[in-house]
Enzyme design. Structure first.
Site, PDB file in Angstrom:
ATOM      1  N   ARG A  44      -7.249  13.107   6.425  1.00  0.00           N
ATOM      2  CA  ARG A  44      -7.050  11.699   6.075  1.00  0.00           C
ATOM      3  C   ARG A  44      -8.327  10.889   6.270  1.00  0.00           C
ATOM      4  NH1 ARG A  44      -4.942   7.739   3.024  1.00  0.00           N
ATOM      5  NH2 ARG A  44      -4.328   5.895   4.222  1.00  0.00           N
ATOM      6  N   ASP A  64       0.866  -1.169   0.000  1.00  0.00           N
ATOM      7  CA  ASP A  64       0.000   0.000   0.000  1.00  0.00           C
ATOM      8  C   ASP A  64       0.909   1.227   0.000  1.00  0.00           C
ATOM      9  OD1 ASP A  64      -2.383   1.685   0.604  1.00  0.00           O
ATOM     10  OD2 ASP A  64      -1.325   1.933   2.509  1.00  0.00           O
ATOM     11  N   ALA A  65       0.414   2.351  -0.485  1.00  0.00           N
ATOM     12  CA  ALA A  65       1.251   3.554  -0.575  1.00  0.00           C
ATOM     13  C   ALA A  65       1.098   4.478   0.628  1.00  0.00           C
ATOM     14  CB  ALA A  65       0.932   4.309  -1.861  1.00  0.00           C
ATOM     15  N   TYR A  66      -0.100   5.027   0.794  1.00  0.00           N
ATOM     16  CA  TYR A  66      -0.304   6.102   1.761  1.00  0.00           C
ATOM     17  C   TYR A  66      -0.472   5.580   3.187  1.00  0.00           C
ATOM     18  CZ  TYR A  66      -0.803   8.778  -2.484  1.00  0.00           C
ATOM     19  OH  TYR A  66      -0.558   9.354  -3.712  1.00  0.00           O
ATOM     20  N   SER A 113      -2.562   0.863  -4.752  1.00  0.00           N
ATOM     21  CA  SER A 113      -3.048   2.001  -3.977  1.00  0.00           C
ATOM     22  C   SER A 113      -4.334   2.595  -4.532  1.00  0.00           C
ATOM     23  CB  SER A 113      -1.955   3.084  -3.966  1.00  0.00           C
ATOM     24  OG  SER A 113      -2.404   4.288  -3.386  1.00  0.00           O
ATOM     25  N   ASN A 114      -5.057   3.276  -3.630  1.00  0.00           N
ATOM     26  CA  ASN A 114      -6.212   4.082  -4.032  1.00  0.00           C
ATOM     27  C   ASN A 114      -5.795   5.305  -4.839  1.00  0.00           C
ATOM     28  OD1 ASN A 114      -8.261   2.563  -2.854  1.00  0.00           O
ATOM     29  ND2 ASN A 114      -8.242   3.708  -0.935  1.00  0.00           N
TER      30      ASN A 114
END
Length: 218
Positions: free
Chosen positions: A40, A9-11, A116-117
């Site tokens: 967030r 995942d990124a964030y 990721s989203n």
């Protein structure tokens, strides 16, 4: 089981989502942390609600909308800082151990991907800014299926593109709900619990819990 495909995942996992606000902390004032947390939370809430409704908007649009909501909720912060914060979000700091850990996995022969989203443009900018472009083999964005996590179609992006069985993929995320979705899909899951959050989704337990990416081994 020895895994040769590591998907991140990124964030919140590779990139610190609160770095944008922290970068302008002096101008924002004492309510910066509250602003960042609301930003967030709403960003994620919008993604879940849209997917449940069968609708979709680019993640960058949701990021902008979420910041506007955060400004409305925290009136002590000057909304004139909006553009500075949005610009900073394109170049979020990665967590300290990330470059070395990804390089080590890459050197072992593992394939490295981000799932990721985030929109393709957001993710490409973040990867370049953190100088991770030499170690990341592929970036998978939900934009390809117009659904957000935890829709199974998102996780299937990896298995379809790389022609792998789900259990062959080690998936790492700092978001417990993301780990639950990935586990339901069939990935081997590693929850990166950076801030010692209580466990939840007990019926979708991670295979491993780590306080950071340090400790991952191919």
């Amino acid at each position: 089981m020895n895994h040769t495909a590591y998907v991140f995942d990124a964030y919140g996992t590779l990139f610190d989502v609160h770095a944008a606000v922290r970068r302008h902390a002096g101008e924002i004032g004492p309510d910066g942390q509250v602003l960042s947390e609301i930003w967030r939370a709403k960003q994620l809430e919008y993604s879940w609600v849209l997917t449940l409704m069968g609708s979709y908007r680019d993640f960058w649009e949701l990021t902008e909308r979420a910041l506007d909501f955060a400004f409305a909720r925290v009136p002590s912060v000057d909304p004139a800082l909006r553009q500075k914060l949005l610009d900073a979000y394109w170049k979020l700091d990665c967590f300290p151990e990330v470059p070395g850990m990804l390089a080590s996995l890459k050197a072992s022969g593992a394939r490295i991907a981000i799932l990721s989203n985030g929109s393709p443009a957001m993710l490409e900018a973040a990867v370049r800014s953190a100088a991770l472009d030499k170690v990341v083999d592929e970036i998978f964005s939900v934009d390809a299926v117009k659904r957000f996590k935890t829709d199974p179609q998102v996780y299937d992006l990896v298995t379809t593109a790389w022609r792998l069985y789900p259990q062959s993929v080690s998936f790492q995320s700092s978001n417990r709900w993301d780990i639950a979705g990935a586990r339901q899909f069939g990935f081997r899951t590693v929850w990166i619990n950076r801030f010692s959050q209580p466990d939840e989704y007990q019926d979708h337990a991670p295979d491993l819990i780590l306080p950071s990416l340090q400790g991952l081994v191919a």
